[in-house]
Scaffold this motif. Structure first.
Motif, PDB file in Angstrom:
ATOM      1  N   ASP A 122     -10.745  -2.553  14.669  1.00  0.00           N
ATOM      2  CA  ASP A 122     -10.831  -1.327  13.871  1.00  0.00           C
ATOM      3  C   ASP A 122      -9.840  -0.278  14.362  1.00  0.00           C
ATOM      4  N   ALA A 125      -6.364  -1.235  13.212  1.00  0.00           N
ATOM      5  CA  ALA A 125      -6.147  -0.958  11.790  1.00  0.00           C
ATOM      6  C   ALA A 125      -5.750   0.507  11.600  1.00  0.00           C
ATOM      7  N   GLN A 126      -6.434   1.390  12.304  1.00  0.00           N
ATOM      8  CA  GLN A 126      -6.108   2.818  12.228  1.00  0.00           C
ATOM      9  C   GLN A 126      -4.751   3.097  12.881  1.00  0.00           C
ATOM     10  N   LYS A 130      -2.468  -1.022   9.125  1.00  0.00           N
ATOM     11  CA  LYS A 130      -2.583  -2.363   8.535  1.00  0.00           C
ATOM     12  C   LYS A 130      -4.029  -2.839   8.633  1.00  0.00           C
ATOM     13  N   ARG A 131      -4.439  -3.619   7.636  1.00  0.00           N
ATOM     14  CA  ARG A 131      -5.773  -4.210   7.653  1.00  0.00           C
ATOM     15  C   ARG A 131      -5.706  -5.625   8.225  1.00  0.00           C
ATOM     16  N   ASN A 132      -6.824  -6.052   8.773  1.00  0.00           N
ATOM     17  CA  ASN A 132      -6.986  -7.433   9.252  1.00  0.00           C
ATOM     18  C   ASN A 132      -5.978  -7.855  10.317  1.00  0.00           C
ATOM     19  N   ARG A 135      -6.821 -10.985  12.209  1.00  0.00           N
ATOM     20  CA  ARG A 135      -6.673 -12.273  11.517  1.00  0.00           C
ATOM     21  C   ARG A 135      -5.210 -12.712  11.424  1.00  0.00           C
TER      22      ARG A 135
END
Length: 172
Positions: A122, A125-126, A130-132, A135
């Motif tokens: 998390d 991401a901040q 970018k998300r994920n 992964r």
């Protein structure tokens, strides 16, 4: 053909296992299992335990010959937080093999967020927008400017597991 249950559905971790264990010799079965540790492991001990738990749960859930668990966490050295990563391989005979991987220090602003109770994924991401991240390239990919990504880091751990397991099996 031996069945290897991979204790995750994370593409970066699955890719690491696939890069070491040939699909010609092994049937690889990713499966969602719990780590039974904190969502954000905060020590080598807890991260290693999470990997062992994932390997054991995967082995049992999929009735496999081998279970592999991979877990990322952070640990503290001299007041700094460092990335840490562990893997475990278990088999039906009760063999448990573990290996640890690369470590790099986290930037102070990221470490501060983790110390306040947030998960690294998390925070990343901040931090990156970018998300994920977890992964794909992972924090390791961001902080090594792409030289090492999450799959590559875990690939090294899986190589250590496979090599130890082969050695152990040959010398029983």
């Amino acid at each position: 053909m031996k069945r290897i249950a991979i204790g995750t559905t994370n593409p970066a971790k699955i890719m690491a296992v696939k890069s070491v264990f040939s699909s010609e010799q092994y049937a690889l079965v990713p499966t969602d299992v719990p780590s039974d540790v904190s969502a954000q492991p905060l020590s080598d001990r807890e991260t290693r335990q999470g990997a062992m738990n994932r390997a054991k749960h995967a082995l049992t859930k999929e009735n496999a010959d081998i279970g592999i668990g991979l877990e990322g966490g952070v640990m503290e050295i001299d007041g700094e937080l460092w990335l840490c990563n562990w893997g475990a391989l278990v088999d039906r005979d009760g063999t448990v093999i573990t290996a640890g991987g690369a470590r790099i220090p986290l930037p102070l602003e990221v470490a501060g967020e983790i110390r306040s109770g947030r998960e690294l994924g998390d925070v990343m991401a901040q931090y990156t927008g970018k998300r994920n991240i977890r992964r794909h390239e992972g924090a390791i990919g961001v902080f090594t400017n792409g030289y090492v990504d999450r799959s590559g880091m875990f690939c090294h751990i899986v190589q250590l597991l496979a090599g130890q397991y082969e050695f152990f099996c040959q010398n029983r």
